[in-house]
Scaffold this motif. Sequence first.
Motif, PDB file in Angstrom:
ATOM      1  N   ASN A  73      -7.174   3.890  19.345  1.00  0.00           N
ATOM      2  CA  ASN A  73      -6.717   2.982  20.393  1.00  0.00           C
ATOM      3  C   ASN A  73      -7.799   2.653  21.406  1.00  0.00           C
ATOM      4  O   ASN A  73      -7.492   2.237  22.526  1.00  0.00           O
ATOM      5  N   ALA A 124      -7.654  -0.422  24.014  1.00  0.00           N
ATOM      6  CA  ALA A 124      -6.297  -0.964  24.155  1.00  0.00           C
ATOM      7  C   ALA A 124      -5.737  -0.785  25.553  1.00  0.00           C
ATOM      8  O   ALA A 124      -4.810  -1.474  25.945  1.00  0.00           O
ATOM      9  N   ILE A 148      -0.175   1.862  16.603  1.00  0.00           N
ATOM     10  CA  ILE A 148      -0.821   0.679  17.199  1.00  0.00           C
ATOM     11  C   ILE A 148      -0.048   0.168  18.413  1.00  0.00           C
ATOM     12  O   ILE A 148      -0.368  -0.898  18.939  1.00  0.00           O
ATOM     13  N   PRO A 184      -0.145   0.747  21.574  1.00  0.00           N
ATOM     14  CA  PRO A 184      -0.915   0.316  22.749  1.00  0.00           C
ATOM     15  C   PRO A 184      -1.462  -1.102  22.653  1.00  0.00           C
ATOM     16  O   PRO A 184      -1.818  -1.700  23.670  1.00  0.00           O
TER      17      PRO A 184
END
Length: 337
Positions: free
Chosen positions: A69, A72, A100, A102
């Motif tokens: 991440n 993000a 996924i 974030p």
Amino acid sequence: MRYHILGTGAIGCHLAYDLKSRHNVTLILRSKNALEDFNKRQNQIVYRQVNQTEFVGKTGFDTMVAGDNHGADDGKPSNMMEAVVVTTKAQHAQEAVRSIKPFLSKSSTLILFQNGMGIADELLETLWPTSEERKNAPTIVLGVNRHSIMRTEPFTILHNAGWYKPDDGYFMSPFPTSLEQDREDQVQTVMKGFLDLPSLNAKIIKWKELQTTMMRKLVVNAGLNAATGILESSNGGLIASSYGRELIRQVCEECALVLSELNTTPDDLYDMVYGTAHDAAPNTCSTVQDIKAKRLTEIEYINGYIIRLAKERNIPVPTNKFLVTLLHAKEHFIQAK
């Protein structure tokens, strides 16, 4: 537009391969090992239709690893994922999307292509459980895949059927509980990316029609996946035997009773399942591939869904129960994970 593909099995590779011809495509790979494997294969997806003689590779895909991440958290629109096509197995969809999360916002669209039913509700209830969180959840598009595609090895697929018949292809519709008025243009743009590629044979249909299509696809999977998984058989191998055909018929008789919304007959459902198996006779379904790889199957979202619905409606489904029990016993015997 950029499409992120979460799940690089047969369907994920097919969608990535075709979408790449007109769009930017990022593959979200499950691990660093999977990324290394893709790099060793020259970062290409290899494709062949059953009526062609040679496999053809396509490169130029961007990649990332699920759960990475980095970047993000700053909340910049450029870091948010616009369109994510989720093609993981049903039982893995929740954790895959969580990895996924974030990168997802109310400006994102998830397009779900899984066997079975109940995945969209499960995602929303688990990952965006409160009314406040739901306001920032991505819009969901549900899809039904009527292509017959087999992964012959990682990132290599054989396309057996689905690109030319009106009743085949990819069918899509926005999930009503996730669609708000101000998001309609966003969703239509995402779905149009599929329509612009004739080889995908994609169609946008009304929600009620998609529900019917999903139920009929559920019957196909219920009739083929568990039995072929137990036997480790191709579709054609199952219907070559009178015993295999009888198993399909018994599943269809139970499905016709449970799925009363279809308003159809066991014979109609049997013809549909048999026709699918006949058209894609060389194909080994995802359940067979899972068993051979000693992976847990998604049968609880297929025959298992029918069993749970049958219980609510007080309808006996002994054949579906037997197939699920035997397949789970096989999973345990081979130590599937």
